[in-house]
Design an enzyme around this catalytic site. Sequence first.
Site, PDB file in Angstrom:
ATOM      1  CB  SER A 123     -13.215  -7.373  -2.812  1.00  0.00           C
ATOM      2  OG  SER A 123     -11.991  -6.786  -2.464  1.00  0.00           O
ATOM      3  CG  ASP A 159     -13.640  -0.157  -5.890  1.00  0.00           C
ATOM      4  OD1 ASP A 159     -14.411  -1.124  -5.907  1.00  0.00           O
ATOM      5  OD2 ASP A 159     -12.406  -0.265  -5.820  1.00  0.00           O
ATOM      6  CG  HIS A 166     -10.686  -3.090  -4.926  1.00  0.00           C
ATOM      7  ND1 HIS A 166     -11.904  -2.526  -4.672  1.00  0.00           N
ATOM      8  CD2 HIS A 166     -10.706  -4.285  -4.289  1.00  0.00           C
ATOM      9  CE1 HIS A 166     -12.615  -3.327  -3.909  1.00  0.00           C
ATOM     10  NE2 HIS A 166     -11.912  -4.399  -3.652  1.00  0.00           N
TER      11      HIS A 166
END
Lengths: 185, 179
Positions: free
Chosen positions: A62, A128, A102
Amino acid sequence: MGLGELLQFDEMLRDFNRMNKRQSLYQILSFAMIVSSALMIWKGLMVVTGSESPIVVVLSGSMEPAFHRGDLLFLTNYKEEPVRVGEIVVFKVEGRDIPIVHRVVKLHEKEDGSVKFLTKGDNNNVDDRGLYAPGQLWLTKKDIVGRARGFLPYVGIITIFMNEYPKVKWAILSILAIFVLLHRE
Amino acid sequence: MHTVLTRGNATVAYSLSVLACLTFCCFLSTVFLDSRTTAHVNTVKVLVKNVPDYGASREKHDLGFLTFDLETNLTSLFNWNVKQLFLYLTAEYKTPDSVLNQVVLWDKIILRGENSALDFKNMNTKYYFWDDGNGLKNNKNVSLYLSWNIIPNAGLLPTIRSLGSHIFKFPAEYSIASV
């Protein structure tokens, strides 16, 4: 010529049989030394970085093309250092075992210093909120495991491989253990 | 005593330590470089609306719209230990509720070898500019600036704010028309 003969296992076993009590005790001690120093390094790193897991392996794509599966990240988690947009954080979400790596894309800080922020993976199209716990809209400082400070490619692929094939892991670990215990210096 | 195992072990160990040493030298050679440079940001059209934020609380929040110009040359930031630049445009402002608000409005990934001299005119933002309340209307001090996060081949991951930012204000009235 068999594999055992090739690796001279019989010679190693003969070595082992020739050892007296003192020597075999020494072998066991040096094995324990390896295990305990590895543990000491890990716990020492935890103290120095302030993070409960100072080194993490990237498990998903990701954050591509920055991080790929198997890359290694070094984290710090100093409480007095403020969180800012653009930083890459590693955080835990209730109900998920695996921490997520992230980037912070939105942040609101109140006067008393409390922060709430939103994250997003570079390679994902949406933020998210869908990954957080049901009803959770923001992350706060207590969700953070660490912030990515250093990067080393590829090295973590070994641990991914070992976790996917546990038999390989136990085979490698036991071969190493046998080698350390039986090998005479 | 030269078994396959000992020879293999020595070869692997030696090549791994050479590789580790080279990687560390690569890191050392670039760690003290200055990665700052200027970026010119300018807003073209700015307006604010008051609409329900279904992504978050469902209450009516301020939603800003803007288009921007961006001109910068980041070629000097690339060296042999830069795999990728992650550019992001941040809007930073204060509201009565919060002392600091930061919202990323736009981002771009530049891999090594790609064009890094940027000149964008009248660009739309990539992400929505939601405030956490109603702090955008008539906000006179919103600064807009570019930052980058350097992704190395191996090494540190610095985030660097560009020199030069643009300060703009939101109108005092909500806009009704659709954008």
